[in-house]
Design a protein around this motif. Sequence first.
Motif, PDB file in Angstrom:
ATOM      1  N   ASP A 192       1.118   2.105  14.932  1.00 28.39           N
ATOM      2  CA  ASP A 192       0.545   2.225  13.585  1.00 28.39           C
ATOM      3  C   ASP A 192      -0.325   3.466  13.443  1.00 28.39           C
ATOM      4  O   ASP A 192      -0.241   4.172  12.430  1.00 28.39           O
ATOM      5  CB  ASP A 192      -0.286   0.968  13.289  1.00 28.39           C
ATOM      6  CG  ASP A 192      -0.701   0.891  11.830  1.00 28.39           C
ATOM      7  OD1 ASP A 192       0.105   1.279  10.965  1.00 28.39           O
ATOM      8  OD2 ASP A 192      -1.837   0.447  11.553  1.00 28.39           O
ATOM      9  N   TYR A 224      -0.026  12.819   7.298  1.00 28.80           N
ATOM     10  CA  TYR A 224      -1.207  13.657   7.607  1.00 28.80           C
ATOM     11  C   TYR A 224      -0.861  15.100   7.934  1.00 28.80           C
ATOM     12  O   TYR A 224      -1.727  15.962   7.870  1.00 28.80           O
ATOM     13  CB  TYR A 224      -2.041  13.013   8.727  1.00 28.80           C
ATOM     14  CG  TYR A 224      -2.628  11.698   8.297  1.00 28.80           C
ATOM     15  CD1 TYR A 224      -3.559  11.639   7.264  1.00 28.80           C
ATOM     16  CD2 TYR A 224      -2.211  10.516   8.882  1.00 28.80           C
ATOM     17  CE1 TYR A 224      -4.070  10.427   6.832  1.00 28.80           C
ATOM     18  CE2 TYR A 224      -2.728   9.292   8.467  1.00 28.80           C
ATOM     19  CZ  TYR A 224      -3.652   9.255   7.444  1.00 28.80           C
ATOM     20  OH  TYR A 224      -4.162   8.064   7.014  1.00 28.80           O
ATOM     21  N   HIS A 226       0.722   8.533  14.289  1.00 27.21           N
ATOM     22  CA  HIS A 226       0.291   9.653  13.435  1.00 27.21           C
ATOM     23  C   HIS A 226      -0.211  10.808  14.308  1.00 27.21           C
ATOM     24  O   HIS A 226       0.145  11.969  14.102  1.00 27.21           O
ATOM     25  CB  HIS A 226      -0.884   9.220  12.546  1.00 27.21           C
ATOM     26  CG  HIS A 226      -0.483   8.470  11.308  1.00 27.21           C
ATOM     27  ND1 HIS A 226       0.340   8.998  10.346  1.00 27.21           N
ATOM     28  CD2 HIS A 226      -0.854   7.241  10.854  1.00 27.21           C
ATOM     29  CE1 HIS A 226       0.474   8.121   9.345  1.00 27.21           C
ATOM     30  NE2 HIS A 226      -0.237   7.039   9.634  1.00 27.21           N
ATOM     31  N   GLN A 283     -10.537   2.632  13.824  1.00 31.61           N
ATOM     32  CA  GLN A 283     -10.756   1.722  12.691  1.00 31.61           C
ATOM     33  C   GLN A 283     -11.584   0.525  13.165  1.00 31.61           C
ATOM     34  O   GLN A 283     -11.837   0.370  14.365  1.00 31.61           O
ATOM     35  CB  GLN A 283      -9.419   1.228  12.136  1.00 31.61           C
ATOM     36  CG  GLN A 283      -8.527   2.339  11.580  1.00 31.61           C
ATOM     37  CD  GLN A 283      -7.292   1.812  10.862  1.00 31.61           C
ATOM     38  OE1 GLN A 283      -6.785   0.752  11.185  1.00 31.61           O
ATOM     39  NE2 GLN A 283      -6.796   2.565   9.891  1.00 31.61           N
ATOM     40  N   LYS A 285       6.418   5.465   8.370  1.00 31.97           N
ATOM     41  CA  LYS A 285       6.225   5.498   9.816  1.00 31.97           C
ATOM     42  C   LYS A 285       5.766   4.144  10.317  1.00 31.97           C
ATOM     43  O   LYS A 285       5.269   3.367   9.501  1.00 31.97           O
ATOM     44  CB  LYS A 285       5.213   6.571  10.232  1.00 31.97           C
ATOM     45  CG  LYS A 285       3.890   6.611   9.468  1.00 31.97           C
ATOM     46  CD  LYS A 285       3.014   5.428   9.358  1.00 31.97           C
ATOM     47  CE  LYS A 285       2.416   4.844  10.590  1.00 31.97           C
ATOM     48  NZ  LYS A 285       1.467   3.732  10.303  1.00 31.97           N
ATOM     49  N   PHE A 291       0.835  -1.211   0.000  1.00 30.96           N
ATOM     50  CA  PHE A 291       0.000   0.000   0.000  1.00 30.96           C
ATOM     51  C   PHE A 291       0.871   1.263   0.000  1.00 30.96           C
ATOM     52  O   PHE A 291       0.680   2.188  -0.811  1.00 30.96           O
ATOM     53  CB  PHE A 291      -0.909  -0.129   1.234  1.00 30.96           C
ATOM     54  CG  PHE A 291      -1.641   1.071   1.705  1.00 30.96           C
ATOM     55  CD1 PHE A 291      -2.079   2.061   0.847  1.00 30.96           C
ATOM     56  CD2 PHE A 291      -1.953   1.196   3.064  1.00 30.96           C
ATOM     57  CE1 PHE A 291      -2.785   3.151   1.320  1.00 30.96           C
ATOM     58  CE2 PHE A 291      -2.659   2.270   3.539  1.00 30.96           C
ATOM     59  CZ  PHE A 291      -3.060   3.261   2.671  1.00 30.96           C
ATOM     60  N   TRP A 316     -11.197  -2.819  11.245  1.00 29.59           N
ATOM     61  CA  TRP A 316     -10.912  -3.908  10.293  1.00 29.59           C
ATOM     62  C   TRP A 316     -10.385  -5.189  10.918  1.00 29.59           C
ATOM     63  O   TRP A 316     -10.192  -6.181  10.218  1.00 29.59           O
ATOM     64  CB  TRP A 316      -9.974  -3.425   9.182  1.00 29.59           C
ATOM     65  CG  TRP A 316      -8.602  -2.999   9.606  1.00 29.59           C
ATOM     66  CD1 TRP A 316      -8.269  -1.815  10.192  1.00 29.59           C
ATOM     67  CD2 TRP A 316      -7.372  -3.726   9.478  1.00 29.59           C
ATOM     68  NE1 TRP A 316      -6.914  -1.760  10.430  1.00 29.59           N
ATOM     69  CE2 TRP A 316      -6.342  -2.922  10.003  1.00 29.59           C
ATOM     70  CE3 TRP A 316      -7.034  -4.972   8.960  1.00 29.59           C
ATOM     71  CZ2 TRP A 316      -5.012  -3.321  10.033  1.00 29.59           C
ATOM     72  CZ3 TRP A 316      -5.702  -5.373   8.985  1.00 29.59           C
ATOM     73  CH2 TRP A 316      -4.706  -4.560   9.518  1.00 29.59           C
ATOM     74  N   ARG A 356       0.746  -6.049  10.227  1.00 31.96           N
ATOM     75  CA  ARG A 356       0.464  -5.053  11.276  1.00 31.96           C
ATOM     76  C   ARG A 356      -0.081  -5.689  12.560  1.00 31.96           C
ATOM     77  O   ARG A 356      -0.124  -5.056  13.600  1.00 31.96           O
ATOM     78  CB  ARG A 356      -0.540  -4.014  10.754  1.00 31.96           C
ATOM     79  CG  ARG A 356       0.035  -3.074   9.714  1.00 31.96           C
ATOM     80  CD  ARG A 356      -1.038  -2.139   9.166  1.00 31.96           C
ATOM     81  NE  ARG A 356      -0.500  -1.142   8.252  1.00 31.96           N
ATOM     82  CZ  ARG A 356      -0.222  -1.370   6.972  1.00 31.96           C
ATOM     83  NH1 ARG A 356      -0.420  -2.564   6.454  1.00 31.96           N
ATOM     84  NH2 ARG A 356       0.253  -0.401   6.208  1.00 31.96           N
TER      85      ARG A 356
HETATM   86  C1  SOE Z   1      -3.560   0.805   8.982  1.00 27.91           C
HETATM   87  O1  SOE Z   1      -4.768   0.294   8.557  1.00 27.91           O
HETATM   88  C2  SOE Z   1      -3.192   2.042   8.173  1.00 27.91           C
HETATM   89  O2  SOE Z   1      -3.026   1.667   6.823  1.00 27.91           O
HETATM   90  C3  SOE Z   1      -1.894   2.649   8.689  1.00 27.91           C
HETATM   91  O3  SOE Z   1      -0.797   1.762   8.556  1.00 27.91           O
HETATM   92  C4  SOE Z   1      -1.631   3.962   7.984  1.00 27.91           C
HETATM   93  O4  SOE Z   1      -0.478   4.585   8.491  1.00 27.91           O
HETATM   94  C5  SOE Z   1      -2.850   4.887   8.162  1.00 27.91           C
HETATM   95  O5  SOE Z   1      -2.633   6.080   7.497  1.00 27.91           O
HETATM   96  C6  SOE Z   1      -4.100   4.227   7.652  1.00 27.91           C
HETATM   97  O6  SOE Z   1      -4.253   2.985   8.288  1.00 27.91           O
END
Ligand code: SOE
Length: 380
Positions: free
Chosen positions: A193, A133, A197, A163, A104, A14, A165, A180
């Motif tokens: 993770d 961000y 941020h 999140q 990061k 990604f 997921w 992760r």
């Molecule tokens: C995790 O799902 C993730 O992809 C992170 O690793 C990213 O840093 C974040 O921006 C979005 O979520």
Amino acid sequence: MNKKLNVGLIGYGFMGRTHSNAYCKVGHFFDVPYEPVLRVVCGLEEKVAKAFAEQWGYESYTTDWHKVIEDDKVDVVDICVPNNVHAEIAIAAAKAGKAIVCEKPLALNGVQGKKMVDAIEKAGVANLVSFNYRRVPAVTLAKMLIDEGRLGRIFHYRANFLQDWTISTKVPQGGMGTWRLDVKAAGSGVTGDLLAHCIDTAMWQNGPIGSVCAMTETFVKERMHVETGKVEAVGIDDACTFFCRFDNGSLGNFESTRYARGHKALYTFEINGEHASIAWDLHDLHRLSYFDHRDESIVRGWRSVHVTDSDMPYMGNWWVPGLQIGYEHTFVHQAADFLVNLAKGKPTSPTFREALATQYVCDAVLASAKNQKWEKVKKA
Ligand code: SOE
């Protein structure tokens, strides 16, 4: 004609895509002193690396990251692999004199991060950690408003990254994307993770964090491991909440989880100052909410600033006022800043050292949750 800058990308997931996209676009929208050339992409599976190289226009591909570092033509090594490999690659790249962009969080932990900082500072190479961000125009605008003193003394900083997921127990640990959830690859769960941020943005806007008090939870204790095929204990934090004290006297309140049903990537922050407050929400990323108590009372209220005018951060380089941009543009902005600073020999924030400060906050958060007490944050 701009000077060519050869990029060696390590990692085709990604993040490899977001960075490649940024190198392809940056010269079309920003006046940058270099033309990024996609020289080589590296990934574990040859078939995938080849397909990635074809799709994005990389000149070559390899399955051995050492080859990227040994390639004399590569100027910038861009690290987009799981966290447990950042240190080894970054230290080798620094020794080879390459400029380095690293995803990061900086490392698995502060001890490892410090070794990376020592290596890159000793080598004197350009370095940047990709906390993207910061470069959402509305987030950059928030930083400008704070720096102008519009909020006055800051009392509260509140941030969430929610999140949903990993709620299913069927989601495995290890492997593409789901590394992760594997503590050996990630170092931690939501703390490194997602909260990393929030911490990066918060310290950029509101200064250093001095002490923290945290709690974490792992809701799903065992998951199948993609590499071993066995059900193994889960070592990451699924959720983390912490309080903190900033060095400027303000109080912080942070929460992150992958168990907030209905939220996919809800990164929000709100900052309350003596005169004004600001709030931002990633799901509505081009808007900045602003409340100023100094407004005349009959019209006082929360304004929703549409951050698209050409005098707003980065926006003059995109379309026309009123038309929005999105997530991928943050990486283009990051590439633009990096290239401009590289030509001037200036650092681009967040540097490895600044990212180490974030890593130390993450370490203190995890230690506090484990020891069930307030922890002081080491200074980077
Ligand atoms: C995790 O799902 C993730 O992809 C992170 O690793 C990213 O840093 C974040 O921006 C979005 O979520």
